[in-house]
Design a protein around this motif. Structure first.
Motif, mmCIF file in Angstrom:
data_model
loop_
_atom_site.group_PDB
_atom_site.id
_atom_site.type_symbol
_atom_site.label_atom_id
_atom_site.label_comp_id
_atom_site.label_asym_id
_atom_site.label_seq_id
_atom_site.Cartn_x
_atom_site.Cartn_y
_atom_site.Cartn_z
ATOM 1 N N ASP A 277 0.748 -1.136 0.084
ATOM 2 C CA ASP A 277 -0.046 0.008 -0.109
ATOM 3 C C ASP A 277 0.959 1.294 -0.135
ATOM 4 O O ASP A 277 1.904 1.252 0.816
ATOM 5 C CB ASP A 277 -1.082 -0.043 1.278
ATOM 6 N N PRO A 278 0.847 2.240 -0.977
ATOM 7 C CA PRO A 278 1.570 3.273 -1.049
ATOM 8 C C PRO A 278 1.632 4.079 0.424
ATOM 9 O O PRO A 278 2.593 4.763 0.711
ATOM 10 C CB PRO A 278 0.861 4.107 -2.005
ATOM 11 N N ARG A 279 0.728 4.154 1.221
ATOM 12 C CA ARG A 279 0.856 4.880 2.522
ATOM 13 C C ARG A 279 1.386 4.118 3.364
ATOM 14 O O ARG A 279 2.149 4.681 4.287
ATOM 15 C CB ARG A 279 -0.932 4.963 2.796
ATOM 16 N N LEU A 280 1.602 2.580 3.494
ATOM 17 C CA LEU A 280 2.294 1.885 4.215
ATOM 18 C C LEU A 280 3.984 2.054 3.592
ATOM 19 O O LEU A 280 4.753 2.234 4.615
ATOM 20 C CB LEU A 280 1.928 0.687 4.315
ATOM 21 N N ALA A 281 3.949 2.176 2.534
ATOM 22 C CA ALA A 281 5.245 2.388 1.869
ATOM 23 C C ALA A 281 5.779 3.815 2.275
ATOM 24 O O ALA A 281 7.295 3.966 2.444
ATOM 25 C CB ALA A 281 5.456 2.228 0.380
ATOM 26 N N ALA A 282 5.158 4.990 2.791
ATOM 27 C CA ALA A 282 5.636 6.144 3.104
ATOM 28 C C ALA A 282 6.175 6.227 4.233
ATOM 29 O O ALA A 282 6.710 7.164 4.605
ATOM 30 C CB ALA A 282 4.607 7.148 2.504
ATOM 31 N N ILE A 283 5.626 5.282 5.331
ATOM 32 C CA ILE A 283 5.970 5.556 6.612
ATOM 33 C C ILE A 283 7.507 5.409 7.040
ATOM 34 O O ILE A 283 7.911 6.301 7.849
ATOM 35 C CB ILE A 283 4.925 4.416 7.498
ATOM 36 N N PRO A 284 8.063 4.635 6.426
ATOM 37 C CA PRO A 284 9.638 4.349 6.583
ATOM 38 C C PRO A 284 10.362 5.554 6.494
ATOM 39 O O PRO A 284 11.122 6.230 7.169
ATOM 40 C CB PRO A 284 10.237 3.381 6.062
ATOM 41 N N ALA A 285 9.946 6.063 5.267
ATOM 42 C CA ALA A 285 10.840 7.573 4.839
ATOM 43 C C ALA A 285 10.391 8.740 5.618
ATOM 44 O O ALA A 285 11.122 9.537 6.210
ATOM 45 C CB ALA A 285 10.258 7.920 3.428
#
Length: 380
Positions: A277-285
């Protein structure tokens, strides 16, 4: 120099969606607004905190000494990350897509990565510096301005060497899955790109992490050894507890900030086609970018020397003044040592001075001996 199409290859592959033309249709606009609001808070706090650190260092001459150079370098890198990367991220998230264009994507990707690695390696140099000052592995060699300048030059050159290749064809800077930020192309399946990512993670995450753990580990063993000796003499262990707490906070902050981003990078590099999910992928950054906000708190405001200068600059009452009234002689000794050597060295010398004279003489070869002066805490 590759074309913009190569630099900005979409991680989604050849689809109709273009992150430079509009937002993802399956993500509601409030998600982007929330990210913009969070980035506004993080960026504002980071710019304010790091600017204050730089300002107080310029204003107070006592802070401009070799042991504090790397702290100021860390603040400068965090400040630049927020000014460039933070402001761009706020703007693009407010729109929901990277409307600024491909050039801004490359700028953000390079700037955030470059200044982020400068800050990351500054943390490692800071840990090694404290180890050298307290544990004296190099004998009587004392840290001077030229040593700190060489360390800072190394940090900037080394970071540039490993962050400029994506702008020259070895990998690339591309939009993330959510399309509002840019980063190294973790999603590429090309072998050449994989070699860059592996090399980048090794030199810019694994190596500095090893330096931090090794330096603070040896520093803690040194202080614990001295503290155990004091325990048998009935002395307090408060200084060792203070150092332990500080070191634990530093290591935990480092891991919380960078481990999710490193783990995510390894995951998508090993499995470029993974469906996240793009929102999940944005969390680490996002976690990685918050480092610029809490680094000043951990590495500066926990430093008694900087903290007292801040009180003086803003004309605030120093809450630690009562302690100095209780034991003015002891406080004066600690203040002068802190002025000349930093908080870690002051704690170490406090440990040795609390022992009897014979124990102090046997320990004096393990810690830097700092001459005392009659300067104020923070003379301008």
């Amino acid at each position: 120099m590759p074309t913009n199409e190569t630099l900005l290859e979409s991680p989604e592959g050849p689809t109709e969606w273009n992150p430079f033309n509009g937002p993802l249709k399956n993500i509601e606009s409030w998600n982007f607004q929330l990210l913009a609001a969070l980035m506004f808070v993080v960026t504002s706090l980071s710019i304010a905190e790091n600017f204050i650190v730089i300002l107080v260092t310029i204003k107070f001459k006592q802070l401009r000494q070799p042991l504090n150079y790397i702290i100021v370098n860390l603040s400068l890198a965090d400040f630049l990350v927020s000014v460039i990367g933070g402001t761009i991220s706020i703007a693009t998230n407010s729109k929901g897509y990277f409307y600024l264009g491909s050039w801004a994507c490359v700028l953000e990707g390079f700037a955030v990565t470059f200044f982020g690695i400068v800050a990351l390696w500054s943390l490692s140099v800071l840990a090694f510096e404290r180890y050298v000052v307290i544990c004296r592995p190099l004998g009587n060699l004392r840290l001077q301005g030229k040593h700190s300048a060489i360390a800072i030059l190394f940090v900037w050159v080394f970071s540039f060497i490993w962050t400029v290749p994506p702008t020259m064809g070895w990998s690339s800077y591309t939009t993330s899955k959510i399309g509002t930020t840019c980063e190294p192309n973790w999603y590429s399946g090309k072998t050449t790109d994989h070699t860059y990512i592996i090399t980048f993670l090794t030199t810019c995450f694994i190596f500095p992490l090893m330096v931090i753990f090794g330096s603070y580990g040896k520093l803690m063993r040194k202080l614990r050894k001295v503290s155990d000796t004091q325990g048998r003499l009935g002395s307090t262990r408060k200084p060792e507890k203070e150092v332990t707490r500080m070191v634990v906070i530093m290591i935990l902050a480092f891991l919380i900030c960078w481990t999710p981003y490193a783990a995510f990078s390894i995951l998508v590099t090993a499995h470029p086609t993974i469906d996240l999910d793009p929102r999940l992928a944005a969390i680490p950054a996002f976690f990685a970018k918050t480092a610029s906000m809490y680094n000043p708190i951990i590495y500066v405001y926990m430093n008694k020397q900087f903290r007292r200068c801040l009180y003086q600059m803003f004309h605030c009452n120093d809450p630690e003044a009562k302690e100095s009234n209780i034991n003015p002689t002891s406080e004066r000794v600690m203040t002068n040592r802190t002025n000349n050597g930093g908080e870690m060295l002051a704690i170490a010398t406090h440990i040795t001075n609390s022992s009897n004279r014979e124990e102090e003489q046997s320990s004096c070869n393990s810690f830097a001996q700092i001459p005392m002066s009659d300067n104020k805490v923070c003379p301008m």
